[in-house]
Scaffold this motif. Sequence first.
Motif, PDB file in Angstrom:
ATOM      1  N   SER A  34       0.908  -1.126  -0.094  1.00  0.00           N
ATOM      2  CA  SER A  34      -0.021  -0.078   0.083  1.00  0.00           C
ATOM      3  C   SER A  34       0.990   1.263   0.027  1.00  0.00           C
ATOM      4  CB  SER A  34      -0.873  -0.014   1.137  1.00  0.00           C
ATOM      5  OG  SER A  34      -1.962  -1.091   1.288  1.00  0.00           O
ATOM      6  N   LEU A  35       0.449   2.184  -1.116  1.00  0.00           N
ATOM      7  CA  LEU A  35       1.554   3.304  -1.111  1.00  0.00           C
ATOM      8  C   LEU A  35       0.448   4.605  -1.019  1.00  0.00           C
ATOM      9  CD1 LEU A  35       4.003   2.244  -3.696  1.00  0.00           C
ATOM     10  CD2 LEU A  35       4.351   2.510  -1.336  1.00  0.00           C
ATOM     11  N   SER A  36       1.181   5.640  -0.600  1.00  0.00           N
ATOM     12  CA  SER A  36       0.208   7.027  -0.686  1.00  0.00           C
ATOM     13  C   SER A  36       0.961   8.017  -1.736  1.00  0.00           C
ATOM     14  CB  SER A  36      -0.096   7.513   0.615  1.00  0.00           C
ATOM     15  OG  SER A  36      -1.050   6.714   1.449  1.00  0.00           O
ATOM     16  N   SER A  37       0.302   8.615  -2.136  1.00  0.00           N
ATOM     17  CA  SER A  37       0.907   9.781  -2.972  1.00  0.00           C
ATOM     18  C   SER A  37       1.981  10.424  -2.362  1.00  0.00           C
ATOM     19  CB  SER A  37       0.005  10.842  -3.567  1.00  0.00           C
ATOM     20  OG  SER A  37       0.476  11.882  -4.407  1.00  0.00           O
ATOM     21  N   GLY A  38       3.239  10.449  -2.839  1.00  0.00           N
ATOM     22  CA  GLY A  38       4.385  11.101  -2.065  1.00  0.00           C
ATOM     23  C   GLY A  38       5.138   9.977  -1.610  1.00  0.00           C
ATOM     24  N   LEU A  84       1.198   8.493 -11.904  1.00  0.00           N
ATOM     25  CA  LEU A  84       1.354   7.074 -11.201  1.00  0.00           C
ATOM     26  C   LEU A  84       1.978   6.258 -12.516  1.00  0.00           C
ATOM     27  CD1 LEU A  84       1.760   5.137  -8.860  1.00  0.00           C
ATOM     28  CD2 LEU A  84      -0.571   4.274  -9.565  1.00  0.00           C
ATOM     29  N   VAL A  85       3.395   5.941 -12.327  1.00  0.00           N
ATOM     30  CA  VAL A  85       3.785   5.085 -13.621  1.00  0.00           C
ATOM     31  C   VAL A  85       4.294   3.898 -13.036  1.00  0.00           C
ATOM     32  CG1 VAL A  85       5.593   5.375 -15.277  1.00  0.00           C
ATOM     33  CG2 VAL A  85       4.449   7.413 -14.516  1.00  0.00           C
ATOM     34  N   PHE A  86       4.127   2.944 -14.217  1.00  0.00           N
ATOM     35  CA  PHE A  86       4.726   1.598 -13.682  1.00  0.00           C
ATOM     36  C   PHE A  86       5.377   1.353 -15.024  1.00  0.00           C
ATOM     37  CE2 PHE A  86       0.589   1.582 -11.628  1.00  0.00           C
ATOM     38  CZ  PHE A  86       0.383   0.760 -10.571  1.00  0.00           C
ATOM     39  N   ARG A  87       6.704   0.717 -14.700  1.00  0.00           N
ATOM     40  CA  ARG A  87       7.614   0.501 -15.954  1.00  0.00           C
ATOM     41  C   ARG A  87       8.309  -0.979 -15.563  1.00  0.00           C
ATOM     42  NH1 ARG A  87      10.637   5.977 -14.704  1.00  0.00           N
ATOM     43  NH2 ARG A  87      11.969   5.337 -12.807  1.00  0.00           N
ATOM     44  N   THR A  88       8.765  -1.480 -16.652  1.00  0.00           N
ATOM     45  CA  THR A  88       9.650  -2.779 -16.472  1.00  0.00           C
ATOM     46  C   THR A  88      10.906  -2.561 -16.955  1.00  0.00           C
ATOM     47  OG1 THR A  88       9.035  -3.574 -18.743  1.00  0.00           O
ATOM     48  CG2 THR A  88       7.730  -4.198 -16.781  1.00  0.00           C
ATOM     49  N   VAL A  89      12.048  -3.457 -16.414  1.00  0.00           N
ATOM     50  CA  VAL A  89      13.270  -3.241 -16.787  1.00  0.00           C
ATOM     51  C   VAL A  89      13.855  -4.674 -16.667  1.00  0.00           C
ATOM     52  CG1 VAL A  89      15.742  -2.413 -16.156  1.00  0.00           C
ATOM     53  CG2 VAL A  89      13.659  -0.920 -15.631  1.00  0.00           C
ATOM     54  N   SER A  90      14.306  -5.257 -17.953  1.00  0.00           N
ATOM     55  CA  SER A  90      14.851  -6.403 -18.017  1.00  0.00           C
ATOM     56  C   SER A  90      15.716  -6.711 -19.231  1.00  0.00           C
ATOM     57  CB  SER A  90      13.694  -7.298 -18.275  1.00  0.00           C
ATOM     58  OG  SER A  90      14.056  -8.584 -18.432  1.00  0.00           O
ATOM     59  N   PRO A 124      -4.042   9.238 -11.492  1.00  0.00           N
ATOM     60  CA  PRO A 124      -4.640   7.921 -11.240  1.00  0.00           C
ATOM     61  C   PRO A 124      -5.567   8.035 -10.138  1.00  0.00           C
ATOM     62  CG  PRO A 124      -2.602   8.962 -10.185  1.00  0.00           C
ATOM     63  CD  PRO A 124      -3.064   9.895 -11.016  1.00  0.00           C
ATOM     64  N   GLN A 125      -6.371   7.160 -10.103  1.00  0.00           N
ATOM     65  CA  GLN A 125      -7.451   6.684  -9.098  1.00  0.00           C
ATOM     66  C   GLN A 125      -6.892   6.217  -7.652  1.00  0.00           C
ATOM     67  OE1 GLN A 125     -10.655   4.465 -10.932  1.00  0.00           O
ATOM     68  NE2 GLN A 125     -10.744   5.791 -12.507  1.00  0.00           N
ATOM     69  N   SER A 126      -7.462   6.398  -6.889  1.00  0.00           N
ATOM     70  CA  SER A 126      -7.082   5.719  -5.400  1.00  0.00           C
ATOM     71  C   SER A 126      -7.939   3.968  -5.441  1.00  0.00           C
ATOM     72  CB  SER A 126      -7.726   6.353  -4.332  1.00  0.00           C
ATOM     73  OG  SER A 126      -7.271   7.480  -3.858  1.00  0.00           O
ATOM     74  N   GLY A 127      -7.380   3.232  -5.089  1.00  0.00           N
ATOM     75  CA  GLY A 127      -7.693   1.838  -5.311  1.00  0.00           C
ATOM     76  C   GLY A 127      -6.506   0.791  -5.445  1.00  0.00           C
ATOM     77  N   LEU A 145       9.998  -4.466 -11.640  1.00  0.00           N
ATOM     78  CA  LEU A 145       8.731  -3.327 -11.965  1.00  0.00           C
ATOM     79  C   LEU A 145       9.105  -2.548 -10.985  1.00  0.00           C
ATOM     80  CD1 LEU A 145       5.845  -2.997 -12.628  1.00  0.00           C
ATOM     81  CD2 LEU A 145       5.207  -4.352 -10.441  1.00  0.00           C
ATOM     82  N   GLN A 146       9.096  -1.464 -11.627  1.00  0.00           N
ATOM     83  CA  GLN A 146       9.412  -0.127 -10.826  1.00  0.00           C
ATOM     84  C   GLN A 146       8.006   0.791 -10.990  1.00  0.00           C
ATOM     85  OE1 GLN A 146      12.539   1.920 -12.859  1.00  0.00           O
ATOM     86  NE2 GLN A 146      13.956   0.279 -12.079  1.00  0.00           N
ATOM     87  N   ILE A 147       7.776   1.346  -9.658  1.00  0.00           N
ATOM     88  CA  ILE A 147       6.278   2.110  -9.642  1.00  0.00           C
ATOM     89  C   ILE A 147       6.986   3.636  -9.133  1.00  0.00           C
ATOM     90  CG2 ILE A 147       4.320   2.591  -8.123  1.00  0.00           C
ATOM     91  CD1 ILE A 147       4.558  -0.736  -7.898  1.00  0.00           C
ATOM     92  N   THR A 148       6.463   4.557  -9.758  1.00  0.00           N
ATOM     93  CA  THR A 148       7.033   5.976  -9.540  1.00  0.00           C
ATOM     94  C   THR A 148       5.959   7.018  -9.660  1.00  0.00           C
ATOM     95  OG1 THR A 148       8.825   7.451 -10.050  1.00  0.00           O
ATOM     96  CG2 THR A 148       7.952   6.280 -11.954  1.00  0.00           C
ATOM     97  N   GLU A 149       6.176   8.164  -9.064  1.00  0.00           N
ATOM     98  CA  GLU A 149       5.395   9.283  -9.430  1.00  0.00           C
ATOM     99  C   GLU A 149       6.520  10.239 -10.093  1.00  0.00           C
ATOM    100  OE1 GLU A 149       2.215   9.401  -5.754  1.00  0.00           O
ATOM    101  OE2 GLU A 149       4.292   9.980  -5.316  1.00  0.00           O
ATOM    102  N   THR A 150       7.669  10.108 -10.295  1.00  0.00           N
ATOM    103  CA  THR A 150       8.620  11.123 -10.792  1.00  0.00           C
ATOM    104  C   THR A 150       9.198  10.529 -12.104  1.00  0.00           C
ATOM    105  OG1 THR A 150      10.213  10.430  -9.268  1.00  0.00           O
ATOM    106  CG2 THR A 150       8.919  12.331  -8.691  1.00  0.00           C
ATOM    107  N   PRO A 151       8.463  10.354 -13.096  1.00  0.00           N
ATOM    108  CA  PRO A 151       8.833   9.730 -14.387  1.00  0.00           C
ATOM    109  C   PRO A 151       9.908  10.511 -14.910  1.00  0.00           C
ATOM    110  CG  PRO A 151       6.782  10.617 -14.890  1.00  0.00           C
ATOM    111  CD  PRO A 151       6.962  10.951 -13.425  1.00  0.00           C
TER     112      PRO A 151
END
Length: 151
Positions: A34-38, A84-90, A124-127, A145-151
Amino acid sequence: MKLRLLAAALLVAAAPTVSLAQDASLTANFGEISLSSGFTPDPYRVSVQAGGSVDGARLPGACTGMISQAPDFELTYQAGSLPLVFRTVSSEDTTLIINGPDGRWYCDDDSYGDGDAMVRFNRPQSGTYDVWVGTFSGGTTSASLQITETP
């Protein structure tokens, strides 16, 4: 004759059907958070084994890649004003398939460059976000898998 038609209709109705959606109710293969903005640290990273035996192309939208039945990761997110950004690195060609809080499917292959995927939610929506990391060519591979708010 009517009895035979009724019996045939009942058999068809009772036959198992193929699900068109992955099973987001299954426990995620590589955890949840669970993550919150920031949130910090940003990006949040998790190691996954990308791929599986299910063809992501059977999902709605332009999904691609071989994925597992269960999500690879589950994020419960409290949205703010940031994207909210999801990205992969492989080292292999990976794909992303995300079932968002709105129940819609979001998919990508290669938007992060060099065979890596990226899905960006500008508002992004909450959920809950259920995330599958796929492989374009089949098989499995190690990925981040990377999850970021600062792409």
